[in-house]
Design an enzyme around this catalytic site. Structure first.
Site, PDB file in Angstrom:
ATOM      1  CG  ASP A   1      -5.260   7.062   6.772  1.00 54.02           C
ATOM      2  OD1 ASP A   1      -4.361   7.919   6.855  1.00 54.02           O
ATOM      3  OD2 ASP A   1      -5.075   5.859   7.020  1.00 54.02           O
TER       4      ASP A   1
ATOM      5  CE1 TYR B   1      -8.878   6.222  14.165  1.00 57.92           C
ATOM      6  CE2 TYR B   1      -7.719   5.284  16.040  1.00 57.92           C
ATOM      7  CZ  TYR B   1      -7.811   6.231  15.038  1.00 57.92           C
ATOM      8  OH  TYR B   1      -6.827   7.177  14.912  1.00 57.92           O
TER       9      TYR B   1
ATOM     10  CG  ASP C   1      -6.283   2.027   2.957  1.00 58.28           C
ATOM     11  OD1 ASP C   1      -5.739   1.810   1.845  1.00 58.28           O
ATOM     12  OD2 ASP C   1      -6.287   3.148   3.498  1.00 58.28           O
TER      13      ASP C   1
ATOM     14  NE  ARG D   1      -3.595   3.419   6.301  1.00 59.78           N
ATOM     15  CZ  ARG D   1      -2.580   3.946   5.619  1.00 59.78           C
ATOM     16  NH1 ARG D   1      -2.251   3.445   4.435  1.00 59.78           N
ATOM     17  NH2 ARG D   1      -1.888   4.951   6.094  1.00 59.78           N
TER      18      ARG D   1
END
Length: 233
Positions: A56, A84, A98, A190
């Site tokens: 993203d 992540y 987000d 997200r």
């Protein structure tokens, strides 16, 4: 591929490159920039360049880019597990899950504490059903989901199975929570943040994200664009 191995033949025969994607860049923009730089440096009319998994715009970190014949390995690389690190903010929700959109609702957090947050995170490990965010590039009836969202159209998004092998809460300073996640292809962090907030009788959104690994490739191996340009020269 190490910078010392950069050459026209190696890029054409197939290179796998690790990049640290800048904030607010799309993965597509990064691919286009790398392709242009290689073409300019070696006076090529064309060369195949593609990425092995999108990231993203509001996320930073590892994006794997393949050139030449190595683009055939992209499907295999995309199937590798991802790691992540990031930050979840509790007490509010956003339509995009987000920082892309504004806060649309606020929730209490005075009932939350570190023990409860860490305990609940374990409910999200293993194979789980996850609904992708409406602000995503997935297609439905030939149209990107984010196009429906920006036009204010309601759309039914089916849940899909993903696997989260690890969801560690690394620091708690409410409303902020730091985390580390290891997960399968197709997992939306997200959505994980949003669902995590709901599970704790509050709201939450993803406020920072960095991809640190794809399979055996790690962010430590990655170049930023400035380093790549310097290595090409």
């Amino acid at each position: 591929m190490n910078p010392s191995e950069f050459s026209k033949d190696n890029f054409l025969n197939g290179a796998v490159l690790c990049f640290d994607k800048p904030l607010r860049w799309t993965s597509f923009q990064l691919v286009n920039k790398v392709r242009w730089l290689i073409k300019q440096q070696y006076h090529l009319k064309k060369i195949k360049v593609g990425h092995a998994g999108t990231l993203d715009p509001l996320a930073t970190g590892l994006v794997i880019i393949c050139t030449g014949k190595a683009t055939k390995t992209i499907p295999e690389l995309m199937g590798q597990p991802k790691t992540y690190t990031g930050e979840i903010t509790f007490g509010a929700t956003r339509p995009s899950f987000d920082m892309e959109t504004e806060i649309d609702a606020e929730f209490p957090i005075n009932h939350l504490n570190e023990d409860r947050i860490k305990a609940k995170s374990q409910d999200f490990t293993g194979k789980i059903q996850q609904q992708p965010p409406i602000f995503s590039a997935l297609k439905k009836d030939g149209k990107r989901l984010y196009e429906y969202a920006r036009q204010g159209e309601a759309v039914d998004i089916p849940k899909r199975e993903v696997e989260i092998t690890r969801f560690d809460i690394t620091a708690v300073d409410l409303p902020k929570v730091q985390f580390k996640v290891q997960c399968s292809k197709g997992t939306y962090i997200r959505s994980l943040a949003h669902d995590f907030g709901q599970a704790l009788d509050s709201g939450a959104y993803l406020s920072a994200l960095q991809r640190t690994a794809v399979g055996e490739f790690t962010l430590d191996q990655a170049l930023n664009l400035e380093q790549f340009i310097e290595a090409l020269d």
